[in-house]
Design a protein around this motif. Structure first.
Motif, PDB file in Angstrom:
ATOM      1  N   CYS A  11       0.961  -1.066  -0.153  1.00 39.66           N
ATOM      2  CA  CYS A  11       0.092   0.111  -0.004  1.00 39.66           C
ATOM      3  C   CYS A  11       0.747   1.083   0.089  1.00 39.66           C
ATOM      4  O   CYS A  11       1.297   1.789   0.997  1.00 39.66           O
ATOM      5  N   CYS A  14      -0.716   4.708   1.996  1.00 42.99           N
ATOM      6  CA  CYS A  14      -1.122   4.408   3.108  1.00 42.99           C
ATOM      7  C   CYS A  14      -0.520   5.475   4.169  1.00 42.99           C
ATOM      8  O   CYS A  14      -0.909   5.639   5.346  1.00 42.99           O
ATOM      9  N   TYR A  47     -10.551   1.786   1.737  1.00 45.98           N
ATOM     10  CA  TYR A  47     -10.451   0.595   2.295  1.00 45.98           C
ATOM     11  C   TYR A  47     -11.824   0.022   2.625  1.00 45.98           C
ATOM     12  O   TYR A  47     -12.820   0.803   2.639  1.00 45.98           O
ATOM     13  N   ASP A  64      -8.022  -3.154   0.022  1.00 43.58           N
ATOM     14  CA  ASP A  64      -8.014  -1.961  -0.512  1.00 43.58           C
ATOM     15  C   ASP A  64      -9.321  -1.863  -1.216  1.00 43.58           C
ATOM     16  O   ASP A  64     -10.253  -2.701  -1.434  1.00 43.58           O
ATOM     17  N   SER A 169      -3.792   2.393   7.051  1.00 45.43           N
ATOM     18  CA  SER A 169      -4.262   1.234   7.243  1.00 45.43           C
ATOM     19  C   SER A 169      -3.784   0.662   8.663  1.00 45.43           C
ATOM     20  O   SER A 169      -4.749  -0.164   9.069  1.00 45.43           O
ATOM     21  N   THR A 173      -6.975  -0.708  10.820  1.00 47.71           N
ATOM     22  CA  THR A 173      -6.725  -2.082  11.627  1.00 47.71           C
ATOM     23  C   THR A 173      -7.062  -1.834  13.090  1.00 47.71           C
ATOM     24  O   THR A 173      -8.002  -2.900  13.533  1.00 47.71           O
TER      25      THR A 173
END
Length: 185
Positions: A11, A14, A47, A64, A169, A173
């Motif tokens: 990514c 990100c 996302y 993604d 990301s 998460t």
């Protein structure tokens, strides 16, 4: 020293050198699915988490826009405790992150380097979330989103502000694990 957060291998977008705001909609775009969708400030999907299984599944994937799995979150149940292990898709042998100690309002996330840990704090109404690094610095905040005219949107729509040089990301998460702990994802 403030812990560094590095972008995922797959990514390239990100990480940003400036503070960014996202909209997190705690709904799946797919019918009959559970999950959430994350939009950037331009309204583009960046996302998504789609769970075709039951709510609060034991394995959830962060993808993604193109459906490439970036991170897999696995819930481990060792009675009477639960824990979460987070894997980057490129390495499913060794967890990237672990959630060790938690309650519904607070949890500790440990990286592979034991010196780097993060804490999530939330309000009693669960609509305000702060993510702090090991030094107590806020790296991201989420709260109920307001429309441009000031109307507060539903509990399932959050405005997420991520500080500069923090992996987006990674923050998504952490919010996902928060959602799993609180059974809202």
């Amino acid at each position: 020293m403030v812990p560094k957060v590095f972008p995922l291998d797959s990514c390239s977008s990100c990480l940003s050198g400036k503070r960014e705001t996202f909209t997190v909609w705690m709904k799946s775009l797919l019918m009959q699915g559970n999950g959430c969708t994350v939009f950037n400030s331009n309204g583009d999907i960046v996302y998504r988490i789609d769970n075709y299984d039951d709510k609060c599944s034991s394995e959830v994937c962060l993808m993604d826009l193109h459906g490439r799995v970036l991170v897999t979150i696995v819930q481990r149940k060792v009675w009477p405790f639960k824990s979460w292990e987070i894997y980057k898709q490129v390495n499913r042998e060794k967890p990237w992150l672990r959630v060790k100690t938690y309650s519904k309002a607070k949890f500790r996330l440990e990286t592979n380097d034991e010196a780097n840990w993060y804490q999530v704090e939330t309000s009693a109404c669960k609509s305000q979330v702060k993510i702090l690094d090991g030094n107590g610095n806020i790296v991201a905040e989420a709260e109920r989103k307001r429309s441009s005219s000031g109307v507060v949107l539903g509990n399932d729509v959050l405005a997420l502000t991520v500080e500069a040089d923090v992996d987006h990301s990674f923050i998504i998460t952490i919010l996902t694990v928060y959602g799993l702990i609180n059974k809202i994802l």
